[in-house]
Design an enzyme around this catalytic site. Structure first.
Site, mmCIF file in Angstrom:
data_model
loop_
_atom_site.group_PDB
_atom_site.id
_atom_site.type_symbol
_atom_site.label_atom_id
_atom_site.label_comp_id
_atom_site.label_asym_id
_atom_site.label_seq_id
_atom_site.Cartn_x
_atom_site.Cartn_y
_atom_site.Cartn_z
ATOM 1 N N TRP A 43 -19.222 28.252 87.984
ATOM 2 C CA TRP A 43 -18.019 29.043 88.295
ATOM 3 C C TRP A 43 -17.953 29.228 89.812
ATOM 4 C CZ3 TRP A 43 -17.815 34.964 88.484
ATOM 5 C CH2 TRP A 43 -16.500 35.404 88.601
ATOM 6 N N ASP A 81 -25.294 34.492 82.227
ATOM 7 C CA ASP A 81 -23.895 34.889 82.390
ATOM 8 C C ASP A 81 -23.187 34.671 81.058
ATOM 9 O OD1 ASP A 81 -21.309 35.380 83.060
ATOM 10 O OD2 ASP A 81 -21.287 34.126 84.863
ATOM 11 N N LYS A 106 -12.414 38.480 78.692
ATOM 12 C CA LYS A 106 -11.806 37.452 77.852
ATOM 13 C C LYS A 106 -11.807 37.863 76.382
ATOM 14 C CE LYS A 106 -11.845 35.628 81.709
ATOM 15 N NZ LYS A 106 -12.447 34.654 82.528
HETATM 16 C C1 LIG Z 1 -18.525 32.184 84.073
HETATM 17 C C2 LIG Z 1 -17.888 33.466 84.462
HETATM 18 N N1 LIG Z 1 -18.657 34.510 84.773
HETATM 19 C C3 LIG Z 1 -18.129 35.688 85.116
HETATM 20 C C4 LIG Z 1 -16.778 35.872 85.187
HETATM 21 C C5 LIG Z 1 -16.256 37.217 85.631
HETATM 22 O O1 LIG Z 1 -15.560 37.914 84.717
HETATM 23 P P1 LIG Z 1 -14.807 39.253 85.077
HETATM 24 O O2 LIG Z 1 -13.374 38.907 85.200
HETATM 25 O O3 LIG Z 1 -15.101 40.139 83.911
HETATM 26 O O4 LIG Z 1 -15.347 39.795 86.337
HETATM 27 C C6 LIG Z 1 -15.921 34.815 84.872
HETATM 28 C C7 LIG Z 1 -14.477 34.991 84.943
HETATM 29 O O5 LIG Z 1 -13.696 34.088 84.959
HETATM 30 C C8 LIG Z 1 -16.498 33.585 84.487
HETATM 31 O O6 LIG Z 1 -15.743 32.534 84.180
#
Ligand SMILES: Cc1ncc(COP(=O)(O)O)c(C=O)c1O
Length: 400
Positions: A130, A211, A246
């Protein structure tokens, strides 16, 4: 003072959303930003969430501060989702949870904790990962290192290269693992590969930072936790970063969690005391509303069943779009084999489209895809599928 500053570069993914918003072409399609969309292209509030909010509105009696780690019942529900209610970790109190502002907040506190308590540790991340991972950990002062992950030729996990990469990590380093629905590739380890990863983590005494941003979007809420539970079975100490953006659709409530697992209850308590110290120096204590929604939904059998149905519906829609995308491309006579898209999990896939093709799709057809070729499958609908596939067929025809 500030006039002398250079402008910071725009965020690549959020910048794409801006460009999409400003595009006047009516048939435009956004497969960029990582947000779930329903069949009508909307990002709805889940019904179970609405019902929980109604209850909260009536029952809420104070806006006073939460504890540094959030409400205890929230932490208990998160651990139940992660490990299962009867798990040995839960029974022996080997885990403690802090409610954080989103999954990003959890990752940042994890980074602060690593930097503060284990300043010599580096964090190993998959290539690719990410976009924000490197940002977050570097901002916390943690050194990041790259480990192979995705085989772009064969469109699958490059497992041997991944294991070799992790094998070269010095003992005690941290390793960032996506629990499921790897972002951006959509490619996850299978159960046997998780076993091998868990064995390596144990042998090299690595510290997993897991994660978990898409629980329920791959194969199911329980199924998606299997990799994590395989790691747990070795007794490994780890950090787990959950996001409820999500699977609860709570994007703008900023609701996530950081769970620390210790070898013993005492070890978990010690680590957690420092996690709380990191939080106190950052945002002090979490925003309440999102966590209260999650606790309310998970704590009520009817709301929970409704929520599980809604998560399943999101997952099924995405998988349906994966199949329709591949079939529509085939029907359009595209010879490139896209069948790998149906084997990938979660919202994202690496399409294999290159930067020139991505640029042509945006400039000529108003289709927005991240430069790496990552597509958000949830941005596809039955309505836009034909337009999308016709454009991809045209671009592939031109650049092939
Ligand atoms: C792999 C991954 N980790 C963490 C996050 C972070 O999520 P949040 O929007 O809850 O901060 C995302 C969001 O797109 C993600 O794709």
């Amino acid at each position: 003072m500030f006039e002398q500053l250079e402008m910071a570069p725009p965020d690549p993914i959020l910048g794409l959303t801006e460009a999409f918003k400003n595009d006047p072409r009516p048939h435009k399609i956004n497969l960029g930003v990582g947000v779930y969309k329903d069949a009508a292209g909307r990002t709805p509030v889940l019904e179970s969430v609405k019902a929980a909010e109604k209850r909260l509105l009536q029952e809420e009696s104070t806006k006073s501060y939460l504890p540094i780690s959030g409400a205890p019942e929230f932490g208990a529900k998160v651990r139940e989702l992660l490990f299962g209610a009867d798990h040995e970790i839960v029974k022996n109190n080997r885990a403690a949870t802090a409610h954080t502002p989103g999954g990003t907040g959890a990752l940042r506190v994890a980074g602060d904790f690593i930097k503060r308590m284990f300043p010599a540790k580096a964090l190993w991340m998959s290539t690719p990962t990410w976009e924000n991972h490197a940002n977050v950990f570097r901002a916390a002062g943690v050194e990041t290192k790259a480990c192979p992950y995705y085989d772009a030729q064969r469109k699958c996990l490059d497992f041997d290269a991944m294991l070799n990469g992790l094998e070269s990590a010095p003992e005690g380093d941290a390793v960032l693992l996506h629990a499921c629905c790897h972002n951006p590739s959509g490619v996850d380890p299978n159960p046997a590969q998780w076993e091998a990863i868990a064995a390596l983590v144990q042998r090299r005494a690595l510290m997993p930072v897991v994660d978990f941003a898409y629980q329920g979007f791959g194969d199911g809420l329980e199924e998606d936790a299997r990799g994590l539970r395989t790691l747990c079975a070795t007794g490994a100490e780890m950090l787990i970063c959950s996001s409820f953006s999500k699977n609860f659709g709570l994007y703008n409530e900023r609701c996530g969690a950081l769970t620390v697992v210790g070898a013993t209850r005492d070890a978990a308590d010690r680590a957690f005391s420092h996690i709380k110290a990191c939080i106190r120096a950052n945002y002090s204590n979490p925003p309440s509303h999102g966590g209260a929604i999650v606790s309310t939904v998970l704590g009520d059998p009817d709301l929970r069943a409704q929520w599980e149905g809604e998560v399943a519906a999101m997952r099924d829609r995405i998988n349906g779009m994966r199949r329709l995308f591949v079939a529509t491309l085939q029907a359009r006579g595209v010879r490139t084999d896209f069948s790998f898209i149906t084997r990938q999990k979660g919202m994202f896939s690496f399409s294999g489209l290159n930067r020139d093709q991505v640029a042509a799709l945006r400039d000529e057809y108003a289709i927005y895809i991240v430069g790496s070729g990552r597509i958000n499958v949830a941005g596809m609908t039955e309505e836009n599928m034909d337009t999308l596939c016709a454009a991809i067929a045209a671009v592939l025809g031109k650049t092939a």
